[in-house]
Scaffold this motif. Sequence first.
Motif, PDB file in Angstrom:
ATOM      1  N   LEU A  37       0.815  -1.226   0.000  1.00 35.55           N
ATOM      2  CA  LEU A  37       0.000   0.000   0.000  1.00 35.55           C
ATOM      3  C   LEU A  37       0.844   1.270   0.000  1.00 35.55           C
ATOM      4  CD1 LEU A  37      -3.142  -0.055   2.309  1.00 35.55           C
ATOM      5  CD2 LEU A  37      -2.965   0.584  -0.092  1.00 35.55           C
ATOM      6  N   THR A  38       1.875   1.279   0.827  1.00 36.98           N
ATOM      7  CA  THR A  38       2.678   2.506   0.940  1.00 36.98           C
ATOM      8  C   THR A  38       3.616   2.695  -0.252  1.00 36.98           C
ATOM      9  OG1 THR A  38       4.298   1.268   2.197  1.00 36.98           O
ATOM     10  CG2 THR A  38       2.677   2.526   3.478  1.00 36.98           C
ATOM     11  N   ARG A  39       3.699   1.648  -1.108  1.00 46.93           N
ATOM     12  CA  ARG A  39       4.625   1.760  -2.237  1.00 46.93           C
ATOM     13  C   ARG A  39       3.906   1.761  -3.582  1.00 46.93           C
ATOM     14  NH1 ARG A  39       8.356  -3.087  -0.683  1.00 46.93           N
ATOM     15  NH2 ARG A  39       6.480  -3.716   0.434  1.00 46.93           N
ATOM     16  N   ALA A  40       2.578   1.985  -3.560  1.00 48.09           N
ATOM     17  CA  ALA A  40       1.833   2.033  -4.824  1.00 48.09           C
ATOM     18  C   ALA A  40       2.414   3.152  -5.683  1.00 48.09           C
ATOM     19  CB  ALA A  40       0.358   2.279  -4.535  1.00 48.09           C
ATOM     20  N   PRO A  41       2.536   2.927  -7.006  1.00 52.29           N
ATOM     21  CA  PRO A  41       3.236   3.904  -7.851  1.00 52.29           C
ATOM     22  C   PRO A  41       2.467   5.193  -8.145  1.00 52.29           C
ATOM     23  CG  PRO A  41       2.477   2.036  -9.164  1.00 52.29           C
ATOM     24  CD  PRO A  41       2.190   1.707  -7.743  1.00 52.29           C
ATOM     25  N   SER A  42       1.168   5.237  -7.855  1.00 47.32           N
ATOM     26  CA  SER A  42       0.418   6.481  -8.102  1.00 47.32           C
ATOM     27  C   SER A  42      -0.751   6.540  -7.129  1.00 47.32           C
ATOM     28  CB  SER A  42      -0.123   6.517  -9.538  1.00 47.32           C
ATOM     29  OG  SER A  42      -1.115   5.537  -9.694  1.00 47.32           O
ATOM     30  N   ARG A  92      -3.525   4.153  -8.274  1.00 46.70           N
ATOM     31  CA  ARG A  92      -3.286   2.753  -7.923  1.00 46.70           C
ATOM     32  C   ARG A  92      -3.454   2.529  -6.413  1.00 46.70           C
ATOM     33  NH1 ARG A  92      -4.261  -0.268 -12.052  1.00 46.70           N
ATOM     34  NH2 ARG A  92      -3.065   0.314 -13.878  1.00 46.70           N
ATOM     35  N   LYS A  93      -3.035   3.501  -5.648  1.00 46.71           N
ATOM     36  CA  LYS A  93      -3.144   3.371  -4.194  1.00 46.71           C
ATOM     37  C   LYS A  93      -4.618   3.319  -3.769  1.00 46.71           C
ATOM     38  CE  LYS A  93      -1.227   5.329  -0.001  1.00 46.71           C
ATOM     39  NZ  LYS A  93       0.009   5.938   0.458  1.00 46.71           N
ATOM     40  N   SER A  94      -5.443   4.203  -4.377  1.00 47.10           N
ATOM     41  CA  SER A  94      -6.865   4.229  -4.018  1.00 47.10           C
ATOM     42  C   SER A  94      -7.533   2.907  -4.370  1.00 47.10           C
ATOM     43  CB  SER A  94      -7.619   5.332  -4.766  1.00 47.10           C
ATOM     44  OG  SER A  94      -6.885   6.506  -4.770  1.00 47.10           O
ATOM     45  N   ILE A  95      -7.186   2.378  -5.550  1.00 50.61           N
ATOM     46  CA  ILE A  95      -7.803   1.111  -5.980  1.00 50.61           C
ATOM     47  C   ILE A  95      -7.401  -0.005  -5.018  1.00 50.61           C
ATOM     48  CG2 ILE A  95      -7.856  -0.644  -7.800  1.00 50.61           C
ATOM     49  CD1 ILE A  95      -7.404   1.634  -9.840  1.00 50.61           C
ATOM     50  N   LEU A  96      -6.106  -0.041  -4.701  1.00 49.64           N
ATOM     51  CA  LEU A  96      -5.621  -1.121  -3.832  1.00 49.64           C
ATOM     52  C   LEU A  96      -6.252  -1.030  -2.441  1.00 49.64           C
ATOM     53  CD1 LEU A  96      -3.727  -3.571  -3.645  1.00 49.64           C
ATOM     54  CD2 LEU A  96      -1.902  -2.027  -2.943  1.00 49.64           C
ATOM     55  N   MET A  97      -6.355   0.204  -1.952  1.00 50.18           N
ATOM     56  CA  MET A  97      -6.935   0.397  -0.613  1.00 50.18           C
ATOM     57  C   MET A  97      -8.408  -0.047  -0.613  1.00 50.18           C
ATOM     58  SD  MET A  97      -6.021   3.189   1.981  1.00 50.18           S
ATOM     59  CE  MET A  97      -6.119   4.636   0.989  1.00 50.18           C
ATOM     60  N   ALA A  98      -9.139   0.323  -1.688  1.00 49.57           N
ATOM     61  CA  ALA A  98     -10.565  -0.064  -1.772  1.00 49.57           C
ATOM     62  C   ALA A  98     -10.683  -1.586  -1.803  1.00 49.57           C
ATOM     63  CB  ALA A  98     -11.195   0.540  -3.023  1.00 49.57           C
ATOM     64  N   LYS A  99      -9.785  -2.220  -2.526  1.00 46.38           N
ATOM     65  CA  LYS A  99      -9.839  -3.684  -2.644  1.00 46.38           C
ATOM     66  C   LYS A  99      -9.597  -4.338  -1.277  1.00 46.38           C
ATOM     67  CE  LYS A  99      -7.665  -7.606  -4.998  1.00 46.38           C
ATOM     68  NZ  LYS A  99      -7.753  -8.487  -3.851  1.00 46.38           N
ATOM     69  N   ILE A 100      -8.576  -3.846  -0.580  1.00 40.98           N
ATOM     70  CA  ILE A 100      -8.253  -4.449   0.724  1.00 40.98           C
ATOM     71  C   ILE A 100      -9.418  -4.251   1.700  1.00 40.98           C
ATOM     72  CG2 ILE A 100      -6.651  -4.366   2.689  1.00 40.98           C
ATOM     73  CD1 ILE A 100      -4.452  -3.531   0.661  1.00 40.98           C
ATOM     74  N   GLN A 101     -10.044  -3.079   1.632  1.00 42.66           N
ATOM     75  CA  GLN A 101     -11.203  -2.841   2.507  1.00 42.66           C
ATOM     76  C   GLN A 101     -12.358  -3.771   2.151  1.00 42.66           C
ATOM     77  OE1 GLN A 101     -11.796   1.394   2.183  1.00 42.66           O
ATOM     78  NE2 GLN A 101     -10.371   1.833   3.840  1.00 42.66           N
ATOM     79  N   ASP A 102     -12.519  -4.033   0.849  1.00 43.16           N
ATOM     80  CA  ASP A 102     -13.572  -4.983   0.437  1.00 43.16           C
ATOM     81  C   ASP A 102     -13.330  -6.347   1.082  1.00 43.16           C
ATOM     82  OD1 ASP A 102     -14.764  -3.146  -1.254  1.00 43.16           O
ATOM     83  OD2 ASP A 102     -14.049  -4.060  -3.112  1.00 43.16           O
ATOM     84  N   GLU A 103     -12.062  -6.763   1.107  1.00 43.80           N
ATOM     85  CA  GLU A 103     -11.752  -8.101   1.661  1.00 43.80           C
ATOM     86  C   GLU A 103     -12.149  -8.144   3.149  1.00 43.80           C
ATOM     87  OE1 GLU A 103     -11.225  -9.937  -0.652  1.00 43.80           O
ATOM     88  OE2 GLU A 103      -9.865  -9.072  -2.121  1.00 43.80           O
ATOM     89  N   ALA A 104     -11.922  -7.039   3.852  1.00 39.36           N
ATOM     90  CA  ALA A 104     -12.334  -6.984   5.264  1.00 39.36           C
ATOM     91  C   ALA A 104     -13.847  -7.163   5.357  1.00 39.36           C
ATOM     92  CB  ALA A 104     -11.914  -5.654   5.883  1.00 39.36           C
ATOM     93  N   ARG A 126     -10.664  -7.572 -12.311  1.00 39.46           N
ATOM     94  CA  ARG A 126     -10.475  -6.663 -13.442  1.00 39.46           C
ATOM     95  C   ARG A 126      -9.360  -5.647 -13.180  1.00 39.46           C
ATOM     96  NH1 ARG A 126     -14.633  -5.623 -17.313  1.00 39.46           N
ATOM     97  NH2 ARG A 126     -15.758  -7.551 -17.599  1.00 39.46           N
ATOM     98  N   GLN A 127      -9.323  -5.121 -11.931  1.00 41.32           N
ATOM     99  CA  GLN A 127      -8.274  -4.136 -11.666  1.00 41.32           C
ATOM    100  C   GLN A 127      -6.890  -4.800 -11.753  1.00 41.32           C
ATOM    101  OE1 GLN A 127      -6.098  -3.581  -8.746  1.00 41.32           O
ATOM    102  NE2 GLN A 127      -6.705  -5.641  -8.049  1.00 41.32           N
ATOM    103  N   GLY A 128      -6.828  -6.075 -11.363  1.00 40.32           N
ATOM    104  CA  GLY A 128      -5.548  -6.794 -11.439  1.00 40.32           C
ATOM    105  C   GLY A 128      -5.119  -6.979 -12.878  1.00 40.32           C
ATOM    106  N   TYR A 129      -6.079  -7.361 -13.707  1.00 35.67           N
ATOM    107  CA  TYR A 129      -5.756  -7.608 -15.122  1.00 35.67           C
ATOM    108  C   TYR A 129      -5.378  -6.303 -15.820  1.00 35.67           C
ATOM    109  CZ  TYR A 129      -5.852 -10.182 -19.520  1.00 35.67           C
ATOM    110  OH  TYR A 129      -5.487 -10.793 -20.699  1.00 35.67           O
ATOM    111  N   GLU A 130      -6.067  -5.234 -15.453  1.00 34.56           N
ATOM    112  CA  GLU A 130      -5.764  -3.922 -16.058  1.00 34.56           C
ATOM    113  C   GLU A 130      -4.370  -3.451 -15.652  1.00 34.56           C
ATOM    114  OE1 GLU A 130      -6.024   0.601 -16.150  1.00 34.56           O
ATOM    115  OE2 GLU A 130      -6.042  -0.607 -14.349  1.00 34.56           O
TER     116      GLU A 130
END
Length: 312
Positions: free
Chosen positions: A55-60, A63-75, A162-166
């Motif tokens: 999360l802290t090393r997302a390149p933009s 990307r950080k927002s998408i990753l954070m949303a995904k991790i929150q979904d898993e919770a 989809r976000q992973g494939y993109e």
Amino acid sequence: MSNAELNKFEDKIARDVKIEPRDWMPEAYRESLIRQISQHAHSEIVGMLPEANWLTRAPSLRRKSILMAKIQDEAGHGLYLYCAAETLGAERQATIYAMLEGKMKYSSIFNYPTRSWADMGMIGWLVDGAAIVNQVALQRTSYGPYARAMVRICKEESFHQRQGYELLTELVKEGNDEQRAMVQDSINRFWWPALMMFGPHDKDSTNTDQSLEWKIKRFGNDELRQKFIDITVPQAEYLGLTIPDPDLKWNEETGHYDHGPIDWQEFKQVVRGYGPCNKDRMNTRRQAQEEGKWVVEAGLAYDAKQRVKKAA
Ligand code: FAQ
């Protein structure tokens, strides 16, 4: 148990009528559901850790927002599933402690490290992709609360895939040679563990026959794994990736891809607690449980107070 109760249960299963929390059910059905649903819930929660690592090393920011949303979904998925297990009488904290004490399992896949940014795409594409194939089938599982949790989870997992494939498409199509090599290295590490997510071959599976009879599972492990392979190989080809299986080839006769042998020794090692990250994952979860204890206690105290108020 009376015969009438058992007949009613079996009749509902035969007619695809959902079993609901207040319905009579065989004890073994209830226990098997608690086992599978809790294991599934633990997987969602432990599954947040490999991605949180980046999360802290997302390149933009995007990307950080998408990753954070995904991790929150898993919770969120973990919470729906713990709720579904609670409807069967499984006390949530006890279930969590059973996992932390190694008495309950979680998916083997989350015991592998995430070494590069490409792994964030690979988890979305392969791990969520495998999870969806399994979970789409579980939308028709015989236990109502589990089936209904799956409907929402599948919608969100679909976005994750989809976000992973993109992410990977951008890396391989617009990136440089180094970035393409990073993606290839990632699939080299994640391909076989993703296939192991579906569990042992049906002939070696302890629960499949009974779970199919009760329609807890709608397909065997091998059929779902094959479905995943058949969907995924053309996607890998589009990305220009080589799947690390020299025996992988299209079989005209069966209309499926044949694949090489899965290393079940590695799977057993990981499930027994000796994978690359098992200790790390458990230590992190134990620490989180310890540090979050006061939140649970405050929540339970509030809940108890509300009940007293209602009863008065
Ligand atoms: N890892 O008799 P079977 C996700 C165990 S969610 C560890 O065939 P069953 C979202 C199995 O428990 C991923 N243990 O078992 C996400 C059994 O031991 P037990 C999780 C495994 O239950 C994405 C023994 O081996 N999904 O990824 C595994 O009939 C990205 C014999 O096996 C679910 O849990 C394994 N891979 O079939 C989150 C779906 N496979 O319990 C974050 C629901 C098997 O008798 C980031 N679960 N074992 O002591 C299921 O569909 C089933 O439980 C199976 C296993 C198919 C996983």
